[in-house]
Design an enzyme around this catalytic site. Structure first.
Site, mmCIF file in Angstrom:
data_model
loop_
_atom_site.group_PDB
_atom_site.id
_atom_site.type_symbol
_atom_site.label_atom_id
_atom_site.label_comp_id
_atom_site.label_asym_id
_atom_site.label_seq_id
_atom_site.Cartn_x
_atom_site.Cartn_y
_atom_site.Cartn_z
ATOM 1 N N CYS A 193 0.942 -1.272 0.469
ATOM 2 C CA CYS A 193 0.271 -0.223 -0.047
ATOM 3 C C CYS A 193 0.632 1.542 0.323
ATOM 4 C CB CYS A 193 -1.098 -0.226 0.937
ATOM 5 S SG CYS A 193 -0.307 0.050 2.925
ATOM 6 N N HIS A 222 -2.821 6.345 4.636
ATOM 7 C CA HIS A 222 -0.997 7.355 4.534
ATOM 8 C C HIS A 222 -0.714 8.466 3.539
ATOM 9 C CE1 HIS A 222 -1.484 2.793 6.267
ATOM 10 N NE2 HIS A 222 -0.393 2.350 5.032
#
Length: 350
Positions: A130, A246
């Site tokens: 990710c 993130h």
């Protein structure tokens, strides 16, 4: 073929698996049947799929029989065992675990960056990490335009990247601290609430870099088709008390000169990227704002005053969606569009 397409979702009760089911429904993926698969202890549970609910089946040879496509988010050990078995049973696997990513005969694909790599699959297509995914959507257009020869990235990663238990631990620790109780740490080696932990995943064999940092460096080169000599990368990955999203502070050294204004223009035209960059007005990407979005958002684009060919960028993306589930579904769509939902002969491992 899509009219009769049977799609399995491995790890269907986990954070990524449930998001894959949500994205499949949102994007109206043309499946005749979606089969949620998980461990024996989760069999019989109901999971949402659009406006309906589906019953989870235990992962078994019987359950995978007749699948055409499987989207896997069930962990590396499960994928190592079951991905080849699913391929042998006749289905193509889009795998979200780390196990297959660096295998030479498994393409590692970001839908907006290197879609043609999917053509070489031998039954398994790998979804990148990710953290790598978010960075690649933003940096690949710059790399294509002017070349990138060095990347220094520091990440600020949400706890949902670890899974549902990590989310629950963050919430429990937050409640404990606010109520004056001592927080318990079980998922992570240290308290994560009101804290930043400079360790994502583990340290192995005396390596000063974590397994997550090694993934980011190796996967980036594989996706961009660069060697260690042609693309220098240094990564520091941290875990922060954020549920989803993130964030990454990225310094790039380009091969050709690139101004911040030119960089913004390149990114504004790039698929899957949104530029949000008026810092004087408080406009820049925030983890809280990208949760639930599929785009990668870029801001704080500015010249590095220490080097004439270096720029700094702030890049944010939803780790559960574009960082995992959305890209997996996009790869499934690519396989369908290119008539690649079939296991080639010989298949991987044959």
């Amino acid at each position: 073929m899509s009219e009769g397409l049977r799609v399995g979702v491995l790890g269907a009760t986990g954070a990524v698996g449930t998001t894959i089911l949500s994205v499949l429904a949102e994007r109206d993926f043309p499946a005749a049947e979606v089969v949620p698969l998980a461990s024996e202890r989760s069999a019989g549970k109901r999971v949402p799929y659009g406006d309906a609910e589906l019953e989870v089946r235990a992962l078994s040879d019987e359950a995978i029989a007749g699948l055409d496509l499987a989207l896997s988010a069930a962990g590396g050990a499960v994928s190592a065992e079951w991905a080849p078995r699913i391929v042998a049973a006749g289905a193509v696997v889009v795998d979200n675990t780390s196990y297959w990513r660096m295998h030479d005969d498994v393409p590692l694909v970001v839908a907006e960056v290197n879609p043609d790599a999917i053509e070489s699959h031998r039954g398994i297509v790998a979804n990148p990490n990710c953290t790598t995914m978010v960075m690649m959507v933003a940096l690949a257009p710059i790399h294509r335009a002017v070349g990138i020869e060095r990347i220094v990235v520091s990440t600020y990663q949400a706890v949902s990247g670890t899974g549902q238990k990590a989310i629950e631990e963050l919430l429990a620790q937050t409640r404990a601290i606010l109520e004056g109780r001592a927080p318990e740490a079980n998922v992570y080696p240290h308290q994560i609430a009101f804290n930043i932990m400079p360790q994502v995943e583990s340290f192995k064999d005396g390596d000063d870099y974590t397994t997550e940092e090694r993934k980011v460096m190796a996967e980036t080169r594989k996706i961009l088709g660069e060697s260690e000599e042609s693309l220098r990368i240094s990564a520091t990955c941290t875990r922060v008390p954020v549920i989803a999203g993130h964030s990454e502070s990225i310094n790039i050294q380009t091969r050709e000169p690139l101004s911040p204004e030119e960089c913004r223009e390149i990114l504004a035209d790039a698929p899957g990227v949104v530029v949000m960059d008026s810092p004087g007005e408080g406009i820049y990407p925030l983890a809280a704002d990208v949760a639930g979005r599929d785009e990668v958002v870029v801001g704080r684009v500015r010249r590095d005053p220490s080097h004439e060919r270096c720029l700094n960028l702030w890049v944010v993306g939803d780790n559960l969606r574009k960082g995992a589930a959305t890209n997996a579904v996009q790869l499934a769509e690519l396989l369908l569009e290119r008539d690649l939902v079939r296991v080639p002969s010989p298949a991987l491992g044959a």
